[in-house]
Design a protein around this motif. Structure first.
Motif, PDB file in Angstrom:
ATOM      1  N   VAL A  49     -40.408   6.113  40.742  1.00 27.89           N
ATOM      2  CA  VAL A  49     -39.332   6.016  41.831  1.00 27.89           C
ATOM      3  C   VAL A  49     -39.820   6.671  42.853  1.00 27.89           C
ATOM      4  O   VAL A  49     -40.354   7.525  43.055  1.00 27.89           O
ATOM      5  CB  VAL A  49     -38.280   7.373  40.959  1.00 27.89           C
ATOM      6  CG1 VAL A  49     -37.226   7.302  42.122  1.00 27.89           C
ATOM      7  CG2 VAL A  49     -37.634   6.807  39.785  1.00 27.89           C
ATOM      8  N   LYS A  53     -33.221   9.190  42.786  1.00 29.36           N
ATOM      9  CA  LYS A  53     -33.130   9.663  41.284  1.00 29.36           C
ATOM     10  C   LYS A  53     -32.522   9.056  40.377  1.00 29.36           C
ATOM     11  O   LYS A  53     -31.226   8.607  40.328  1.00 29.36           O
ATOM     12  CB  LYS A  53     -32.976  11.108  41.394  1.00 29.36           C
ATOM     13  CG  LYS A  53     -32.955  12.049  40.341  1.00 29.36           C
ATOM     14  CD  LYS A  53     -32.723  13.519  40.449  1.00 29.36           C
ATOM     15  CE  LYS A  53     -31.220  13.895  40.608  1.00 29.36           C
ATOM     16  NZ  LYS A  53     -30.852  15.395  40.710  1.00 29.36           N
ATOM     17  N   LYS A  54     -33.247   9.016  39.089  1.00 28.46           N
ATOM     18  CA  LYS A  54     -32.336   8.794  37.953  1.00 28.46           C
ATOM     19  C   LYS A  54     -32.355   9.819  36.960  1.00 28.46           C
ATOM     20  O   LYS A  54     -33.694  10.761  36.735  1.00 28.46           O
ATOM     21  CB  LYS A  54     -32.862   7.400  37.130  1.00 28.46           C
ATOM     22  CG  LYS A  54     -32.331   6.281  37.874  1.00 28.46           C
ATOM     23  CD  LYS A  54     -32.928   4.905  37.016  1.00 28.46           C
ATOM     24  CE  LYS A  54     -32.380   3.635  37.621  1.00 28.46           C
ATOM     25  NZ  LYS A  54     -31.009   3.401  36.979  1.00 28.46           N
ATOM     26  N   ASP A  66     -37.970  10.844  39.305  1.00 30.39           N
ATOM     27  CA  ASP A  66     -37.600  10.834  40.862  1.00 30.39           C
ATOM     28  C   ASP A  66     -39.002  10.563  41.417  1.00 30.39           C
ATOM     29  O   ASP A  66     -40.092  10.016  40.665  1.00 30.39           O
ATOM     30  CB  ASP A  66     -36.988  12.060  41.163  1.00 30.39           C
ATOM     31  CG  ASP A  66     -37.343  13.197  40.632  1.00 30.39           C
ATOM     32  OD1 ASP A  66     -38.739  13.424  40.394  1.00 30.39           O
ATOM     33  OD2 ASP A  66     -36.905  14.326  40.876  1.00 30.39           O
ATOM     34  N   SER A  67     -39.072  11.024  42.808  1.00 28.66           N
ATOM     35  CA  SER A  67     -40.235  10.789  43.431  1.00 28.66           C
ATOM     36  C   SER A  67     -41.351  11.636  42.841  1.00 28.66           C
ATOM     37  O   SER A  67     -42.518  11.550  43.368  1.00 28.66           O
ATOM     38  CB  SER A  67     -39.964  11.049  44.845  1.00 28.66           C
ATOM     39  OG  SER A  67     -39.741  12.378  45.180  1.00 28.66           O
ATOM     40  N   THR A  83     -27.734   6.933  38.054  1.00 24.63           N
ATOM     41  CA  THR A  83     -28.385   6.563  39.350  1.00 24.63           C
ATOM     42  C   THR A  83     -27.945   7.305  40.527  1.00 24.63           C
ATOM     43  O   THR A  83     -26.723   7.105  40.659  1.00 24.63           O
ATOM     44  CB  THR A  83     -28.904   5.176  39.291  1.00 24.63           C
ATOM     45  OG1 THR A  83     -29.088   4.475  38.455  1.00 24.63           O
ATOM     46  CG2 THR A  83     -29.663   5.069  40.657  1.00 24.63           C
ATOM     47  N   PHE A  91     -31.674   4.213  46.185  1.00 24.59           N
ATOM     48  CA  PHE A  91     -32.751   4.245  45.049  1.00 24.59           C
ATOM     49  C   PHE A  91     -33.728   3.111  45.282  1.00 24.59           C
ATOM     50  O   PHE A  91     -33.186   1.875  45.421  1.00 24.59           O
ATOM     51  CB  PHE A  91     -31.870   4.249  43.638  1.00 24.59           C
ATOM     52  CG  PHE A  91     -33.045   4.391  42.646  1.00 24.59           C
ATOM     53  CD1 PHE A  91     -33.337   5.419  42.108  1.00 24.59           C
ATOM     54  CD2 PHE A  91     -33.453   3.121  42.043  1.00 24.59           C
ATOM     55  CE1 PHE A  91     -34.013   5.277  41.031  1.00 24.59           C
ATOM     56  CE2 PHE A  91     -34.243   3.071  41.090  1.00 24.59           C
ATOM     57  CZ  PHE A  91     -34.634   4.388  40.461  1.00 24.59           C
TER      58      PHE A  91
END
Length: 294
Positions: A49, A53-54, A66-67, A83, A91
Motif C-alpha cells: 500500500v 489503508k485497507k 497500509d504504508s 478500503t 488509495f
C-alpha cells in the motif's frame, strides 16, 4: 511510503481503476472512494500500500495493511475488506502476484538457517512491517515500470529480491510452511488450489484429504486453521465470488451463473448470494471494483 515513491507511482496512472504494467503479475490499484466492508477473493500475492489503508477480516482475525505494513497472501483466500480513501488522499496499492517457482527456490535456501519469527501465524495470510529494504525495492520497481525495456531486463531480479525480503520478514513463518511440501499447511494449500479451480464440480472432501495423505478429521482441523472456514464454507464463498465475476464481467444471467457454479436451485443461490454480499445478484453492476484479488 515516502514522497519519492508517491511521485514515481503517480507517473503510472491517471484515473481510478486497475492498471496493468509492463511486468506480468504486477498491477496498480487506485480508488478515491471509501469502500465499505466487502468480500473479495485474494490469490497468491503481495500487496504494497503506497497510500491509504485497507483493513482485512478473516473470521475473527483482523489485518491492517497500509504504508507501514504490507500484506502477504500465500494461498487463495476469501477475505472481507474495507478500503480507506478520499479525493484528497486516494488509495494506491501495488499488487504483485507471487511467482511460486521463484518463491520455492528462495524458501529452499533460507529455510536452511534458523528463522527469527516473532509471530507464529496459523491463518493463511499475514501482514509485516515495511522496512527500508522494502521501500528501496518498491521505489526501484516503480521506476523500471515506466519503461518496457527496463521492465523486461530488470524486473525479474527486483521481484526476486522483493520476494526474498518478505520471506525473511518477522512474520513470515507461515509463508515457509506453505512452500515446504510435507507440511500440513502446504497440503492444505494444494487442496485450496483444487477447490479454486474445480469449485463448480461436486467436490468430495474425503477424496481431497486422501490425495494429501490426511485423515478427514485432520484435514478439517488444518483446513480451518489456515482458512478460518470449514471446507464447505470455503467452497460456498469461492463459488459465490466466482458467480459474481460471471455476472459482472461476462454478462451471465443470474440463473446461468447459479447453474455454472453447481447450484441446483437459482432461488437458493440468490439467498446465499444476498446473505454473503448484502444485496441480490440481480443488483451486480460491472465495474473495476469487481477485481477479485485486492
Amino acid at each position: 511510503m515516502n514522497k519519492k515513491i508517491l511521485n514515481e507511482v503517480n507517473k503510472l496512472f491517471k484515473n481510478d481503476g486497475i492498471h496493468d504494467t509492463f511486468l506480468n503479475g504486477v498491477k496498480i490499484y487506485t480508488t478515491s472512494k471509501y469502500d465499505p466492508l466487502s468480500p473479495f477473493i485474494y490469490d497468491v500475492c503481495l500487496i504494497l500500500v503506497l497510500q491509504g489503508k485497507k483493513i482485512g477480516h478473516l473470521s475473527n482475525n483482523t489485518l491492517v495493511y497500509d504504508s507501514k505494513n504490507y500484506l502477504v497472501v500465500p494461498t487463495t483466500l476469501p477475505l472481507e475488506c474495507e478500503t480507506y480513501a478520499s479525493e484528497e488522499e486516494p488509495f494506491i496499492g501495488l499488487i504483485v502476484s507471487i511467482d511460486k517457482k521463484m518463491m520455492y527456490e528462495i524458501i529452499d535456501c533460507v529455510s536452511k538457517k534458523p528463522m527469527n519469527n516473532s509471530n507464529e501465524n496459523s491463518i493463511g495470510v499475514f501482514s509485516d512491517e515495511v522496512n527500508e529494504n522494502i521501500e528501496d525495492l518498491t521505489l526501484r520497481l516503480l521506476k523500471i515500470l515506466q519503461s518496457k525495456e527496463e521492465s523486461k531486463i530488470l524486473g525479474e531480479p527486483i521481484l526476486k529480491e522483493l520476494f526474498y525480503r518478505i520471506a525473511v520478514g518477522k512474520n513470515s513463518s507461515f509463508l515457509h510452511k506453505m512452500f515446504l511440501d510435507n507440511n500440513n499447511e502446504a497440503k492444505i494449500a494444494r487442496a485450496l488450489k483444487i477447490i479454486h479451480t474445480q469449485c463448480e464440480s461436486n467436490l468430495d472432501i474425503p477424496n481431497l484429504a486422501r490425495q494429501e495423505d490426511m485423515s478427514v478429521s485432520s484435514f478439517h482441523t488444518h483446513f480451518k486453521k489456515v482458512t478460518s472456514h470449514t471446507p464447505l464454507q470455503y467452497i460456498k464463498k469461492i463459488r459465490l465470488n466466482k458467480a459474481k465475476d460471471l455476472i459482472a464481467k461476462h454478462n451471465y444471467q443470474v440463473v446461468d451463473a447459479a447453474y455454472e457454479m453447481g447450484y441446483d436451485s437459482a432461488s437458493q443461490f440468490s439467498r446465499d448470494f444476498k446473505t454473503y454480499f448484502g444485496y441480490p445478484p440481480k443488483d451486480v453492476k460491472p465495474s473495476f471494483e469487481e477485481y477479485s484479488s485486492i
